[in-house]
Design a protein around this motif. Structure first.
Motif, PDB file in Angstrom:
ATOM      1  N   GLU A  95      -0.011   8.761  -0.405  1.00 53.30           N
ATOM      2  CA  GLU A  95       0.736   9.933  -0.862  1.00 53.30           C
ATOM      3  C   GLU A  95       0.604  11.082   0.139  1.00 53.30           C
ATOM      4  N   SER A 130       0.848  -1.198   0.000  1.00 55.33           N
ATOM      5  CA  SER A 130       0.000   0.000   0.000  1.00 55.33           C
ATOM      6  C   SER A 130       0.878   1.240   0.000  1.00 55.33           C
ATOM      7  N   HIS A 131       0.269   2.351  -0.427  1.00 59.38           N
ATOM      8  CA  HIS A 131       1.011   3.603  -0.555  1.00 59.38           C
ATOM      9  C   HIS A 131       0.036   4.745  -0.266  1.00 59.38           C
ATOM     10  N   ARG A 174      -3.283   2.489  -3.542  1.00 61.69           N
ATOM     11  CA  ARG A 174      -2.606   3.784  -3.408  1.00 61.69           C
ATOM     12  C   ARG A 174      -3.643   4.869  -3.159  1.00 61.69           C
TER      13      ARG A 174
END
Length: 187
Positions: free
Chosen positions: A124, A121-122, A139
């Motif tokens: 931002e 997972s990401h 994401r």
């Protein structure tokens, strides 16, 4: 090594020891193991576990990891030889009892209370995972709010919400210093 005054465990494993900046606040009850790097003015709150025994965990400046949270990483595998380190940027807020595992949290990301961020997972910059949500290999874009199990996009965050998160970061830096002083960990 266990510090009997504060009940903090800092342990090297596989020849890699935690590297903790001198200005970081590590609360009693924390366990920090292996290839962990903790930056300046970070606060790791009561009873957190940060275990980097199979990969790396990096925590950037002024990030706070609140009480009872668990930070881990994922080991290398044939399909992903580098595994999933856990890379946490600067000014990140991680709520109480969160589980953060093998993922990337960019600067100013927000993980709500009891949320789970899984391998790959990401989140931002200025992205937010709501309390109790579970992010599985997806994401979250900059400035987005996701919620649910599994987490789904809900809406873009208002500038006021992003500003409030950053005020929270500064509040935790100050509060960490106050706790360190009250515990006799600083002069």
């Amino acid at each position: 090594m266990i510090d009997s005054r504060t009940d903090i465990t800092v342990v090297a494993i596989h020849g890699k020891a935690p590297r903790i900046h001198s200005s970081a606040f590590i609360a009693p009850g924390c366990r920090i193991i292996g290839d962990v790097e903790i930056g300046p003015d970070v606060s790791i709150w009561y009873n957190c576990v940060i275990r980097a025994d199979v990969n790396q965990v990096v925590i950037g400046a002024r990030t706070n990891i609140q009480d009872g949270s668990v930070i881990h990483c994922d080991s290398p595998k044939p399909v992903r030889p580098e595994g999933y380190p856990t890379l946490i940027g600067e000014d990140v807020l991680i709520g109480h009892m969160a589980m953060v595992h093998g993922c990337i949290l960019e600067d100013r990301a927000f993980v709500g209370l009891g949320a789970i961020v899984m391998d790959g997972s990401h989140i931002e910059s200025d992205g937010m995972l709501a309390a109790g949500a579970q992010l599985t290999g997806k994401r979250i874009g900059a400035g987005q709010l996701w919620m649910g199990r599994p987490a789904k996009y809900l809406r873009d965050l208002e500038p006021e919400a992003i500003a409030a998160n950053q005020a929270g970061v500064q509040g935790y830096v100050v509060n960490g210093r106050l706790h360190a002083k009250a515990l006799g960990l600083t002069p």
